[in-house]
Write a protein that holds these residues in place. Sequence first.
Motif, short mmCIF file in Angstrom:
data_model
loop_
_atom_site.label_atom_id
_atom_site.label_comp_id
_atom_site.label_asym_id
_atom_site.label_seq_id
_atom_site.Cartn_x
_atom_site.Cartn_y
_atom_site.Cartn_z
N GLU A 118 14.56 -13.59 -51.93
CA GLU A 118 14.61 -15.04 -52.18
C GLU A 118 13.39 -15.74 -51.60
OE1 GLU A 118 18.27 -16.36 -50.45
OE2 GLU A 118 19.50 -15.27 -51.91
N ARG A 119 12.87 -15.17 -50.51
CA ARG A 119 11.68 -15.77 -49.87
C ARG A 119 10.38 -15.34 -50.55
NH1 ARG A 119 13.00 -18.76 -45.22
NH2 ARG A 119 15.22 -19.04 -45.50
N GLY A 120 10.50 -14.59 -51.63
CA GLY A 120 9.29 -14.19 -52.37
C GLY A 120 8.69 -12.89 -51.91
N MET A 121 9.35 -12.21 -50.94
CA MET A 121 8.82 -10.92 -50.50
C MET A 121 9.17 -9.84 -51.52
SD MET A 121 9.89 -11.00 -46.45
CE MET A 121 8.86 -9.71 -45.76
N GLN A 122 8.31 -8.84 -51.62
CA GLN A 122 8.63 -7.64 -52.40
C GLN A 122 9.56 -6.79 -51.56
OE1 GLN A 122 7.08 -6.13 -55.51
NE2 GLN A 122 7.00 -8.33 -55.90
N VAL A 123 10.46 -6.07 -52.22
CA VAL A 123 11.39 -5.23 -51.48
C VAL A 123 11.42 -3.82 -52.05
CG1 VAL A 123 13.79 -4.90 -50.77
CG2 VAL A 123 12.85 -7.21 -50.85
N GLY A 124 11.32 -2.84 -51.16
CA GLY A 124 11.41 -1.44 -51.56
C GLY A 124 12.53 -0.74 -50.81
N VAL A 125 13.21 0.18 -51.51
CA VAL A 125 14.29 0.97 -50.90
C VAL A 125 14.09 2.41 -51.34
CG1 VAL A 125 16.78 1.40 -50.93
CG2 VAL A 125 15.95 -0.95 -50.82
N VAL A 126 13.77 3.29 -50.40
CA VAL A 126 13.55 4.69 -50.79
C VAL A 126 14.36 5.63 -49.89
CG1 VAL A 126 11.22 4.13 -51.60
CG2 VAL A 126 11.50 5.21 -49.38
N THR A 127 14.76 6.76 -50.47
CA THR A 127 15.57 7.73 -49.74
C THR A 127 15.35 9.13 -50.30
OG1 THR A 127 17.84 8.38 -49.19
CG2 THR A 127 17.55 7.26 -51.28
N ASN A 128 15.56 10.13 -49.47
CA ASN A 128 15.45 11.50 -50.00
C ASN A 128 16.81 12.05 -50.44
OD1 ASN A 128 16.39 11.82 -47.39
ND2 ASN A 128 14.71 13.13 -46.70
N LYS A 242 1.86 1.94 -51.69
CA LYS A 242 0.79 1.59 -52.65
C LYS A 242 1.26 0.47 -53.59
CE LYS A 242 -1.62 6.01 -52.96
NZ LYS A 242 -1.60 7.30 -53.67
N TYR A 243 2.46 0.62 -54.10
CA TYR A 243 3.01 -0.39 -55.03
C TYR A 243 3.18 -1.72 -54.31
CZ TYR A 243 6.57 -2.79 -57.87
OH TYR A 243 7.28 -3.72 -58.60
N LEU A 244 3.84 -1.69 -53.15
CA LEU A 244 4.19 -2.94 -52.46
C LEU A 244 2.96 -3.67 -51.94
CD1 LEU A 244 7.33 -1.68 -50.49
CD2 LEU A 244 7.33 -3.22 -52.46
N GLU A 245 2.00 -2.92 -51.44
CA GLU A 245 0.79 -3.56 -50.90
C GLU A 245 0.07 -4.33 -52.00
OE1 GLU A 245 -2.12 -0.91 -49.21
OE2 GLU A 245 -3.20 -2.54 -48.24
N ARG A 246 0.03 -3.74 -53.19
CA ARG A 246 -0.67 -4.40 -54.30
C ARG A 246 0.13 -5.58 -54.84
NH1 ARG A 246 -0.32 -0.66 -57.82
NH2 ARG A 246 1.36 -1.80 -58.79
N GLU A 247 1.46 -5.41 -54.96
CA GLU A 247 2.29 -6.44 -55.59
C GLU A 247 2.66 -7.58 -54.62
OE1 GLU A 247 3.50 -6.28 -59.07
OE2 GLU A 247 1.73 -5.01 -58.98
N ALA A 248 2.56 -7.29 -53.32
CA ALA A 248 3.12 -8.25 -52.34
C ALA A 248 2.41 -9.59 -52.31
CB ALA A 248 3.10 -7.62 -50.96
N LYS A 249 1.11 -9.60 -52.45
CA LYS A 249 0.33 -10.84 -52.38
C LYS A 249 0.65 -11.63 -51.09
CE LYS A 249 -1.58 -10.15 -56.47
NZ LYS A 249 -1.01 -8.84 -56.75
N LYS A 250 0.88 -12.94 -51.24
CA LYS A 250 0.93 -13.76 -50.02
C LYS A 250 2.25 -13.65 -49.23
CE LYS A 250 2.21 -18.35 -51.89
NZ LYS A 250 3.56 -18.05 -52.15
N ASP A 251 3.31 -13.22 -49.86
CA ASP A 251 4.61 -13.27 -49.17
C ASP A 251 5.01 -11.97 -48.46
OD1 ASP A 251 5.28 -15.97 -49.77
OD2 ASP A 251 5.52 -15.33 -51.85
N GLY A 252 4.27 -10.91 -48.62
CA GLY A 252 4.57 -9.69 -47.88
C GLY A 252 5.68 -8.85 -48.48
N PHE A 253 6.14 -7.87 -47.70
CA PHE A 253 7.20 -6.99 -48.22
C PHE A 253 8.10 -6.47 -47.12
CE2 PHE A 253 3.54 -3.93 -47.71
CZ PHE A 253 4.12 -3.04 -46.81
N LEU A 254 9.26 -5.99 -47.57
CA LEU A 254 10.21 -5.28 -46.70
C LEU A 254 10.45 -3.92 -47.35
CD1 LEU A 254 12.57 -5.08 -44.54
CD2 LEU A 254 14.03 -6.10 -46.29
N LEU A 255 10.18 -2.85 -46.62
CA LEU A 255 10.41 -1.51 -47.16
C LEU A 255 11.40 -0.77 -46.27
CD1 LEU A 255 9.87 0.97 -48.96
CD2 LEU A 255 7.85 1.46 -47.56
N MET A 256 12.55 -0.38 -46.85
CA MET A 256 13.53 0.44 -46.12
C MET A 256 13.34 1.89 -46.55
SD MET A 256 16.43 2.30 -45.71
CE MET A 256 17.17 2.38 -47.33
N VAL A 257 13.13 2.74 -45.58
CA VAL A 257 12.99 4.17 -45.86
C VAL A 257 14.14 4.90 -45.16
CG1 VAL A 257 11.54 6.23 -45.57
CG2 VAL A 257 10.47 3.99 -45.96
#
Length: 463
Positions: A118-128, A242-257
């Motif tokens: 909602e705050r404009g951050m990119q979000v990633g969720v990855v798991t093995n 790689k994806y999040l760094e490029r897409e994040a722009k000004k609002d940053g990202f949250l990545l859960m691994v």
Amino acid sequence: MKRLLTFVALLLVVVATSTAQQAKYIFYFIGDGLGINHIYGTELYNAEVHKEMENGGKLSFTRFPIRSYVTNHSSSSLVTDSSAAATALASGVKTVNGYMGVDADKNSVKNIAEIASERGMQVGVVTNVAMNHATPSAFFAHHESRGAYKALYEQYLASDIDFAAGASILYRRKDGLKYEDYLAQAEAAGIEVVHDLDAAAKVRKKRVLLVPEKPKSKTLEYAMDCKEGDWTIVDFTESAIKYLEREAKKDGFLLMVEAGHLDYCAHDNDAVATFEEVNDLSESVSMALEFYNKYPDQTLIIVTADHETGGMCLGYKNYKMNMERLAWQRCSMLELTDKMRAMREKGEVTWEQMQDLLRRELGFWDHVRLRDKDEKQLRKTFEQSFVAKQEEVVSLYSHNEKMSSTAVGILNKRAYIDWISLNHTGMQVPLFVKGAGVELFYDCYDNTDIPKAISKAAGFSLK
Ligand SMILES: [Zn+2]
């Protein structure tokens, strides 16, 4: 004078607070089943077995400024399951074991991924493990059953998760759909479904789902069983960054691994397989640290766990440990089971053939001296559980040949490692934090405090 000192002290607090950096790039690592002894055991194992490793085999996160621990009970038990713990870690709310993203009264609770989006951050969720298994689902789903895979997946489709990666999609036959149908649903929802690490990293302005085209199993290979070209959680972390760094722009990202496989190995009570999963997690955190080095004032890294699995004990007897004896284990208990089953399928198996296998895969006799009682136990298990009939040891996720479980158990004990459970324990779990907003984590005593601290560090609030 006293008043003046108080004023100066207050001023310093205000200055310190106002100069704290806001976290723009947030890495949230969750080791499923990761206990303090799994971590320390891995460092001891690395020091003895992987002597070539840098820093004497120390893990990438164990020297973070915050090295603490938190309570993790659920609202229904002092021993949590993964979904209640993941709900606490994602939403800051205690719930009943088995519930997913809802409170104990089954009301949906907002998670940090939703607020970050909602705050404009990119979000990633990855798991093995599977992308709609308990831990990842807590970041996009709300349901009273962690086993409602179809509903959890549909909520992922309707969510704002920008980058998702997993080993498979869990589904039930009774729901009437095949794996391909679930992939088609994602495409129909406007998500780019990719089966290639590089391709995933290159997708632009579109949501991504990275999963195998035809999963061999519900999870990736265990870290110690990986062959050339097999995906690992490190690969997923790299693609996501790689994806999040490029897409994040000004609002940053949250990545859960999520290092989810770790829990499977610990449920099996397989020490070497567990340690190698912890090494994979450490390597994934190293990727976050590389990112941190580029943006040190804006990056926050958290490493924690949902619960401890197995009750791993280091040095169970005689004031001793001998990690060197683990150097000869070549495959996980699960793969050893597969090798035993392959022998069984070929026909009658002799004790000498079984000894050859244990020699090759665990180093027995040639490198690891067995006591008389170990030999007797192995021979008895072979005759009674392998030849006379087929007996299995069933843990939460695996059906192992009793022969495989017994042999790996003996090797663990020769290293003076023992386990007290095939399930979760109520032990507190570790918390490591570094980066922007680290000071907010000094007050984390319970797993529900962690997402609240993350929210504060990122400049939003989690109610
Ligand atoms: Zn778990």
